[in-house]
Motif scaffolding. Structure first.
Motif, PDB file in Angstrom:
ATOM      1  N   ARG A 228       0.834  -1.206   0.000  1.00  0.00           N
ATOM      2  CA  ARG A 228       0.000   0.000   0.000  1.00  0.00           C
ATOM      3  C   ARG A 228       0.870   1.258   0.000  1.00  0.00           C
ATOM      4  O   ARG A 228       0.622   2.201  -0.766  1.00  0.00           O
ATOM      5  CB  ARG A 228      -0.923   0.015   1.228  1.00  0.00           C
ATOM      6  CG  ARG A 228      -1.893   1.186   1.230  1.00  0.00           C
ATOM      7  CD  ARG A 228      -2.772   1.215   2.464  1.00  0.00           C
ATOM      8  NE  ARG A 228      -2.012   1.511   3.659  1.00  0.00           N
ATOM      9  CZ  ARG A 228      -1.768   0.648   4.623  1.00  0.00           C
ATOM     10  NH1 ARG A 228      -2.231  -0.591   4.543  1.00  0.00           N
ATOM     11  NH2 ARG A 228      -1.058   0.979   5.687  1.00  0.00           N
ATOM     12  N   ALA A 229       1.891   1.264   0.839  1.00  0.00           N
ATOM     13  CA  ALA A 229       2.788   2.423   0.906  1.00  0.00           C
ATOM     14  C   ALA A 229       3.541   2.615  -0.404  1.00  0.00           C
ATOM     15  O   ALA A 229       3.737   3.751  -0.862  1.00  0.00           O
ATOM     16  CB  ALA A 229       3.767   2.252   2.070  1.00  0.00           C
ATOM     17  N   GLU A 230       3.950   1.521  -1.026  1.00  0.00           N
ATOM     18  CA  GLU A 230       4.709   1.615  -2.274  1.00  0.00           C
ATOM     19  C   GLU A 230       3.843   2.025  -3.464  1.00  0.00           C
ATOM     20  O   GLU A 230       4.343   2.638  -4.417  1.00  0.00           O
ATOM     21  CB  GLU A 230       5.385   0.274  -2.566  1.00  0.00           C
ATOM     22  CG  GLU A 230       6.460  -0.095  -1.565  1.00  0.00           C
ATOM     23  CD  GLU A 230       7.051  -1.473  -1.809  1.00  0.00           C
ATOM     24  OE1 GLU A 230       8.009  -1.837  -1.111  1.00  0.00           O
ATOM     25  OE2 GLU A 230       6.551  -2.189  -2.704  1.00  0.00           O
ATOM     26  N   MET A 231       2.565   1.686  -3.429  1.00  0.00           N
ATOM     27  CA  MET A 231       1.684   1.966  -4.561  1.00  0.00           C
ATOM     28  C   MET A 231       1.027   3.344  -4.500  1.00  0.00           C
ATOM     29  O   MET A 231       0.369   3.757  -5.459  1.00  0.00           O
ATOM     30  CB  MET A 231       0.591   0.888  -4.650  1.00  0.00           C
ATOM     31  CG  MET A 231       1.089  -0.481  -5.096  1.00  0.00           C
ATOM     32  SD  MET A 231       1.719  -0.473  -6.809  1.00  0.00           S
ATOM     33  CE  MET A 231       3.487  -0.659  -6.495  1.00  0.00           C
ATOM     34  N   VAL A 238      -4.459  -0.411  -1.970  1.00  0.00           N
ATOM     35  CA  VAL A 238      -4.321  -1.778  -1.463  1.00  0.00           C
ATOM     36  C   VAL A 238      -5.198  -1.904  -0.223  1.00  0.00           C
ATOM     37  O   VAL A 238      -5.041  -1.143   0.742  1.00  0.00           O
ATOM     38  CB  VAL A 238      -2.856  -2.110  -1.123  1.00  0.00           C
ATOM     39  CG1 VAL A 238      -2.751  -3.538  -0.584  1.00  0.00           C
ATOM     40  CG2 VAL A 238      -1.967  -1.943  -2.363  1.00  0.00           C
ATOM     41  N   ILE A 239      -6.115  -2.858  -0.250  1.00  0.00           N
ATOM     42  CA  ILE A 239      -7.144  -2.989   0.778  1.00  0.00           C
ATOM     43  C   ILE A 239      -7.101  -4.404   1.352  1.00  0.00           C
ATOM     44  O   ILE A 239      -6.891  -5.373   0.621  1.00  0.00           O
ATOM     45  CB  ILE A 239      -8.534  -2.714   0.167  1.00  0.00           C
ATOM     46  CG1 ILE A 239      -8.572  -1.293  -0.418  1.00  0.00           C
ATOM     47  CG2 ILE A 239      -9.644  -2.907   1.175  1.00  0.00           C
ATOM     48  CD1 ILE A 239      -9.229  -1.208  -1.758  1.00  0.00           C
ATOM     49  N   VAL A 240      -7.333  -4.500   2.657  1.00  0.00           N
ATOM     50  CA  VAL A 240      -7.349  -5.801   3.328  1.00  0.00           C
ATOM     51  C   VAL A 240      -8.745  -6.078   3.868  1.00  0.00           C
ATOM     52  O   VAL A 240      -9.340  -5.228   4.537  1.00  0.00           O
ATOM     53  CB  VAL A 240      -6.331  -5.850   4.485  1.00  0.00           C
ATOM     54  CG1 VAL A 240      -6.344  -7.225   5.147  1.00  0.00           C
ATOM     55  CG2 VAL A 240      -4.929  -5.512   3.993  1.00  0.00           C
ATOM     56  N   VAL A 241      -9.271  -7.256   3.564  1.00  0.00           N
ATOM     57  CA  VAL A 241     -10.557  -7.706   4.094  1.00  0.00           C
ATOM     58  C   VAL A 241     -10.278  -8.814   5.103  1.00  0.00           C
ATOM     59  O   VAL A 241      -9.592  -9.790   4.786  1.00  0.00           O
ATOM     60  CB  VAL A 241     -11.477  -8.216   2.967  1.00  0.00           C
ATOM     61  CG1 VAL A 241     -12.779  -8.763   3.536  1.00  0.00           C
ATOM     62  CG2 VAL A 241     -11.764  -7.099   1.971  1.00  0.00           C
ATOM     63  N   GLU A 242     -10.819  -8.650   6.322  1.00  0.00           N
ATOM     64  CA  GLU A 242     -10.491  -9.561   7.419  1.00  0.00           C
ATOM     65  C   GLU A 242     -11.758 -10.220   7.987  1.00  0.00           C
ATOM     66  O   GLU A 242     -12.296  -9.784   8.999  1.00  0.00           O
ATOM     67  CB  GLU A 242      -9.771  -8.790   8.530  1.00  0.00           C
ATOM     68  CG  GLU A 242      -8.499  -8.099   8.059  1.00  0.00           C
ATOM     69  CD  GLU A 242      -7.997  -7.042   9.021  1.00  0.00           C
ATOM     70  OE1 GLU A 242      -6.789  -6.808   9.060  1.00  0.00           O
ATOM     71  OE2 GLU A 242      -8.837  -6.438   9.739  1.00  0.00           O
TER      72      GLU A 242
END
Length: 375
Positions: A228-231, A238-242
């Motif tokens: 996410r930081a690099e993009m 960049v997303i996270v589903v938990e």
């Protein structure tokens, strides 16, 4: 959504805010109370602003999404949902002749493409990249998102879990995610699209008898944060589903899992040292297997809350970075409660709570005075 289902999903959040709301009245220092109230106001304002400033991306018909792990579970259901929303969908399955692949081919539009992809194999991912690149060029559409959903579960104590099992889970859940994301980043940069990585509540808090799964999901979390930081400089989100307790609804605890677990139990017992065998006893492994199967009865009855979060991650112009989704069929989800408390409470407190809630549900170990034995 039924009222009881809403309460079950939101109970921790409501309790958490309620405690914070009354806490200032029990705090001697007015400045501390004021600070807590200010934080509450900020949190409330944030949610209100997000709700009333929601904006969808639009033009679904000009966008495509690739999803891994579409044989069953989240991937299968989400592929069908995005097809209904007008996206071109590349549904990656492990078995083209399987029931999941056939259902997708028969019940969706011609904009859904079922392709065979084993995320542990470079050649499969390269083949998918070539196919997607050719298809989107022919149809003058862009690749808007990649959803890394493929995953497997593994239940066993560290004493029993073999190195082959650790590697198998990591190769699919972690390195499969990395392999697919890296391959499709060039196409996502062109559209300023997004990567959606399906992690787990176990990527936020490690629970007993889940070291292999938690290690891999913690890795997905770390990979996602770095990516996410690099993009950011490319405009790619960049997303996270938990998801939490949805194993029974996803099919992760289906007959295939049971057959694999039976094989794993035999392997674990055969490879265990005499000391481990004498400590636990063979009945422990079989009881652990039965306990794993029984968790299917405790999971949330449908996949809808997770699918809603995944859809928001795709269509919201300003999606959240993380979606932690309560599950289970009880008033509150203990896994989500522990995940939110993790990193806030001291480790000794977390161990105490876990011993009273999770360890008590594990089968007893012969000759050892554990919390499971006491219960």
């Amino acid at each position: 959504m039924k009222v009881t289902e809403f309460v079950g999903l939101q109970m921790f959040e409501l309790s958490y805010l309620g405690i914070l709301a009354v806490l200032p009245f029990f705090v001697a220092q007015k400045y501390i109370g004021g600070f807590i109230l200010s934080v509450l106001l900020l949190i409330g304002s944030y949610h209100v602003i997000r709700k009333y400033t929601y904006k969808a991306i639009g033009n679904n018909h000009g966008r495509s999404v690739l999803i891994t792990g579409c044989d069953t579970g989240f991937g299968h259901a989400f592929a069908r949902r995005l097809d209904n929303l007008g996206f071109t969908v590349f549904a990656c399955v492990l078995n083209l002749d399987g029931e999941g692949a056939k259902t997708l081919q028969q019940s969706t539009s011609d904009k859904l493409h079922v392709i065979k992809v084993d995320v542990t194999k470079d050649q499969d991912v390269k083949g998918a990249l070539d196919y997607v690149g050719k298809t989107i060029k022919q149809n003058d559409i862009g690749l808007w998102a990649v959803v890394n959903n493929a995953g497997v579960n593994m239940t066993a104590d560290v004493d029993f879990c073999t190195m082959e099992m650790y590697k198998r889970v990591a190769e699919i859940n972690l390195f499969g995610t990395v392999r697919v994301a890296k391959a499709f980043l060039p196409l996502l940069r062109l559209t300023k699209g997004r990567v959606v990585n399906v992690s787990s509540v176990r990527g936020r808090c490690a629970f007993p008898v889940a070291s292999a799964y938690s290690m891999a999901k913690y890795g997905v979390e770390a990979f996602s944060d770095t990516l996410r930081a690099e993009m950011l400089k490319f405009g790619v989100k960049v997303i996270v589903v938990e998801p939490s307790n949805y194993g029974g609804a996803t099919g992760m605890l289906n007959d295939v899992w049971c057959q694999q677990m039976e094989k794993d139990i035999t392997s674990m017992w055969n490879e265990a040292s005499n000391e481990v065998r004498n400590t636990y006893g063979q009945n422990y492994l079989h009881s652990l297997y039965e306990a794993g199967k029984s968790t299917a009865k405790t999971t949330y009855p449908t996949l809808i809350p997770v699918l809603d979060a995944m859809e928001d991650a795709i269509v919201n112009c300003s999606p959240r970075y993380r979606y932690l989704i309560s599950g289970g069929n009880t008033l509150y989800d203990i896994y989500v409660v522990l995940a939110r408390l993790n990193g806030i409470l001291p480790e000794s407190w977390m161990d105490f709570i876990m011993a009273r809630t999770l360890l008590s549900g594990l089968p007893p170990i012969q000759g050892v005075d554990t919390e499971a034995n006491k219960s």
